[in-house]
Design a protein around this motif. Sequence first.
Motif, PDB file in Angstrom:
ATOM      1  N   GLY A 240      15.298   1.863 -17.548  1.00  0.00           N
ATOM      2  CA  GLY A 240      14.049   1.698 -16.629  1.00  0.00           C
ATOM      3  C   GLY A 240      14.343   2.473 -15.102  1.00  0.00           C
ATOM      4  N   THR A 241      15.374   3.219 -15.218  1.00  0.00           N
ATOM      5  CA  THR A 241      15.482   3.921 -13.723  1.00  0.00           C
ATOM      6  C   THR A 241      15.092   5.304 -13.886  1.00  0.00           C
ATOM      7  N   ARG A 242      14.230   5.795 -12.891  1.00  0.00           N
ATOM      8  CA  ARG A 242      13.747   7.035 -12.920  1.00  0.00           C
ATOM      9  C   ARG A 242      13.996   7.818 -11.802  1.00  0.00           C
ATOM     10  N   ARG A 243      14.506   9.005 -11.565  1.00  0.00           N
ATOM     11  CA  ARG A 243      14.636   9.641 -10.452  1.00  0.00           C
ATOM     12  C   ARG A 243      13.540  10.547 -10.170  1.00  0.00           C
ATOM     13  N   ILE A 244      13.138  10.448  -8.660  1.00  0.00           N
ATOM     14  CA  ILE A 244      12.218  11.408  -8.096  1.00  0.00           C
ATOM     15  C   ILE A 244      12.761  12.220  -6.862  1.00  0.00           C
ATOM     16  N   SER A 245      11.980  12.829  -6.346  1.00  0.00           N
ATOM     17  CA  SER A 245      12.475  13.617  -5.487  1.00  0.00           C
ATOM     18  C   SER A 245      12.562  12.926  -3.827  1.00  0.00           C
ATOM     19  N   ALA A 246      12.222  13.527  -2.917  1.00  0.00           N
ATOM     20  CA  ALA A 246      12.082  12.790  -1.656  1.00  0.00           C
ATOM     21  C   ALA A 246      10.770  12.334  -1.252  1.00  0.00           C
ATOM     22  N   SER A 247       9.736  12.541  -2.178  1.00  0.00           N
ATOM     23  CA  SER A 247       8.402  12.105  -2.022  1.00  0.00           C
ATOM     24  C   SER A 247       8.034  10.878  -2.785  1.00  0.00           C
ATOM     25  N   VAL A 248       7.465   9.857  -2.018  1.00  0.00           N
ATOM     26  CA  VAL A 248       7.074   8.615  -2.417  1.00  0.00           C
ATOM     27  C   VAL A 248       5.630   8.731  -3.249  1.00  0.00           C
ATOM     28  N   ALA A 249       5.066   9.972  -3.036  1.00  0.00           N
ATOM     29  CA  ALA A 249       3.909  10.515  -3.609  1.00  0.00           C
ATOM     30  C   ALA A 249       4.049  10.630  -5.194  1.00  0.00           C
ATOM     31  N   GLU A 250       5.413  10.857  -5.677  1.00  0.00           N
ATOM     32  CA  GLU A 250       5.785  11.191  -7.189  1.00  0.00           C
ATOM     33  C   GLU A 250       5.634   9.702  -7.755  1.00  0.00           C
ATOM     34  N   ILE A 251       5.715   8.519  -7.391  1.00  0.00           N
ATOM     35  CA  ILE A 251       5.830   7.213  -7.905  1.00  0.00           C
ATOM     36  C   ILE A 251       4.088   7.049  -8.599  1.00  0.00           C
ATOM     37  N   PRO A 252       3.907   6.978  -9.768  1.00  0.00           N
ATOM     38  CA  PRO A 252       2.620   7.090 -10.352  1.00  0.00           C
ATOM     39  C   PRO A 252       1.991   5.558 -10.602  1.00  0.00           C
ATOM     40  N   GLU A 253       2.675   4.449  -9.846  1.00  0.00           N
ATOM     41  CA  GLU A 253       2.161   3.173 -10.105  1.00  0.00           C
ATOM     42  C   GLU A 253       2.393   2.521  -8.658  1.00  0.00           C
ATOM     43  N   PRO A 254       1.735   1.339  -8.726  1.00  0.00           N
ATOM     44  CA  PRO A 254       2.070   0.623  -7.156  1.00  0.00           C
ATOM     45  C   PRO A 254       3.555  -0.034  -7.201  1.00  0.00           C
ATOM     46  N   VAL A 255       3.995   0.089  -5.960  1.00  0.00           N
ATOM     47  CA  VAL A 255       5.284  -0.459  -5.505  1.00  0.00           C
ATOM     48  C   VAL A 255       5.238  -1.815  -5.041  1.00  0.00           C
TER      49      VAL A 255
ATOM     50  N   PRO B  30       0.809  -1.225  -0.158  1.00  0.00           N
ATOM     51  CA  PRO B  30      -0.099   0.019   0.093  1.00  0.00           C
ATOM     52  C   PRO B  30       0.936   1.148  -0.070  1.00  0.00           C
ATOM     53  N   ALA B  31       0.255   2.250  -0.734  1.00  0.00           N
ATOM     54  CA  ALA B  31       1.537   3.647  -0.880  1.00  0.00           C
ATOM     55  C   ALA B  31       1.585   4.184   0.370  1.00  0.00           C
ATOM     56  N   GLU B  32       0.297   4.313   1.233  1.00  0.00           N
ATOM     57  CA  GLU B  32       0.676   4.888   2.256  1.00  0.00           C
ATOM     58  C   GLU B  32       1.544   4.323   3.428  1.00  0.00           C
ATOM     59  N   LEU B  33       1.808   3.003   3.274  1.00  0.00           N
ATOM     60  CA  LEU B  33       2.728   2.227   4.152  1.00  0.00           C
ATOM     61  C   LEU B  33       4.140   2.302   3.646  1.00  0.00           C
ATOM     62  N   VAL B  34       4.325   2.581   2.180  1.00  0.00           N
ATOM     63  CA  VAL B  34       5.512   2.780   1.692  1.00  0.00           C
ATOM     64  C   VAL B  34       5.863   4.123   2.277  1.00  0.00           C
ATOM     65  N   ASP B  35       4.948   5.183   1.986  1.00  0.00           N
ATOM     66  CA  ASP B  35       5.391   6.599   2.454  1.00  0.00           C
ATOM     67  C   ASP B  35       5.904   6.594   3.823  1.00  0.00           C
ATOM     68  N   GLU B  36       5.080   5.878   4.666  1.00  0.00           N
ATOM     69  CA  GLU B  36       5.201   6.216   6.333  1.00  0.00           C
ATOM     70  C   GLU B  36       6.561   5.640   6.479  1.00  0.00           C
ATOM     71  N   ALA B  37       6.796   4.342   5.922  1.00  0.00           N
ATOM     72  CA  ALA B  37       8.188   3.661   6.017  1.00  0.00           C
ATOM     73  C   ALA B  37       9.313   4.453   5.745  1.00  0.00           C
ATOM     74  N   VAL B  38       9.374   5.230   4.702  1.00  0.00           N
ATOM     75  CA  VAL B  38      10.346   5.791   3.911  1.00  0.00           C
ATOM     76  C   VAL B  38      10.523   7.123   4.631  1.00  0.00           C
ATOM     77  N   SER B  39       9.537   7.868   4.723  1.00  0.00           N
ATOM     78  CA  SER B  39       9.417   9.204   5.393  1.00  0.00           C
ATOM     79  C   SER B  39      10.008   9.303   6.977  1.00  0.00           C
ATOM     80  N   GLY B  40       9.637   8.266   7.376  1.00  0.00           N
ATOM     81  CA  GLY B  40       9.767   8.012   8.997  1.00  0.00           C
ATOM     82  C   GLY B  40      11.249   7.644   9.652  1.00  0.00           C
ATOM     83  N   PHE B  41      12.063   7.454   8.408  1.00  0.00           N
ATOM     84  CA  PHE B  41      13.470   7.168   8.637  1.00  0.00           C
ATOM     85  C   PHE B  41      14.273   8.110   8.173  1.00  0.00           C
TER      86      PHE B  41
END
Length: 286
Positions: free
Chosen positions: A153-168, A114-125
């Motif tokens: 197939g590698t793409r750069r994003i900033s510090a926000s997981v919300a930028e990822i446009p597809e499921p992780v 789930p996107a919210e779980l990815v975001d919580e795990a990454v942003s919380g560290f």
Amino acid sequence: MIWDCAEPSYRPEVRKEGTEGGPAGYRERILLSSDLDGTLFFRQGDYYGPRRPDIDALVRFTGTGNILVLNSGRPYISVLGAVPESIPWDYVISDSGARITARDGRTLMHRTIPAELVDEAVSGFDSGEPFTFGCDSAVYCIRPAEGWMSHAGTRRISASVAEIPEPVTSFAFHTESAEEVGRFAAYMEEFRGRGLRAFVNGLNVDVTSDVSKGEALLLLAKELGIRRDRVWACGDAANDLPMLTAAGHAVSFVHAEREAKECAEFIVASVEELVDRCLSGFYERK
């Protein structure tokens, strides 16, 4: 889950007496599950990949009706980009067990986070180290290391997981510090009861949904109708332990990490040696 493995869709074929690939008499085919880095892939000067004798051995292995599974913590798209056409694989278990894909492109199992779980795990560290996120069409990177963006197939994003446009499907923490590896692995224990599992892989920590390389391997073997005693697995690192303990025969290497050697039924010097012993039905225990 995409399939129900209660009833295998087909049964294991047997080879007739005298065929290459086994002792005299009838025998069921073998499923060999192999890790990539440190097992099939090695640094050879400027080249990083499989060695020719190992490729030839695997061609011989699959040429007699046996099944080769590449079992990796890497995202599926990363496995496809790294593995040469000369390796005759039948299935890929990628993302530390979260995805099973057949050679013809069929996805047999796929679990996403789930996107919210990815975001919580990454942003919380709190760390300035890189993260990568394995998805269907790309591997997304936060703070990529030098050279990473040259990979297809590698793409750069900033510090926000919300930028990822597809499921992780999986994500990974990368560092040059063993201390940071331990810190992130300990941090991820907080998420163990919430559907995430972390696997230390050298100076990386791979994170996926609550599955493992071993669970995916047993699931695939059951679907193919292959008994556990016909399942072989080879790996060299601690993140391979679930795969090694799941298989009927666990194999590691002379150069492997201590945990993998201790888990192994026997030790070999190369995949070529493993295939020779596997097909002949002979091996010496460690």
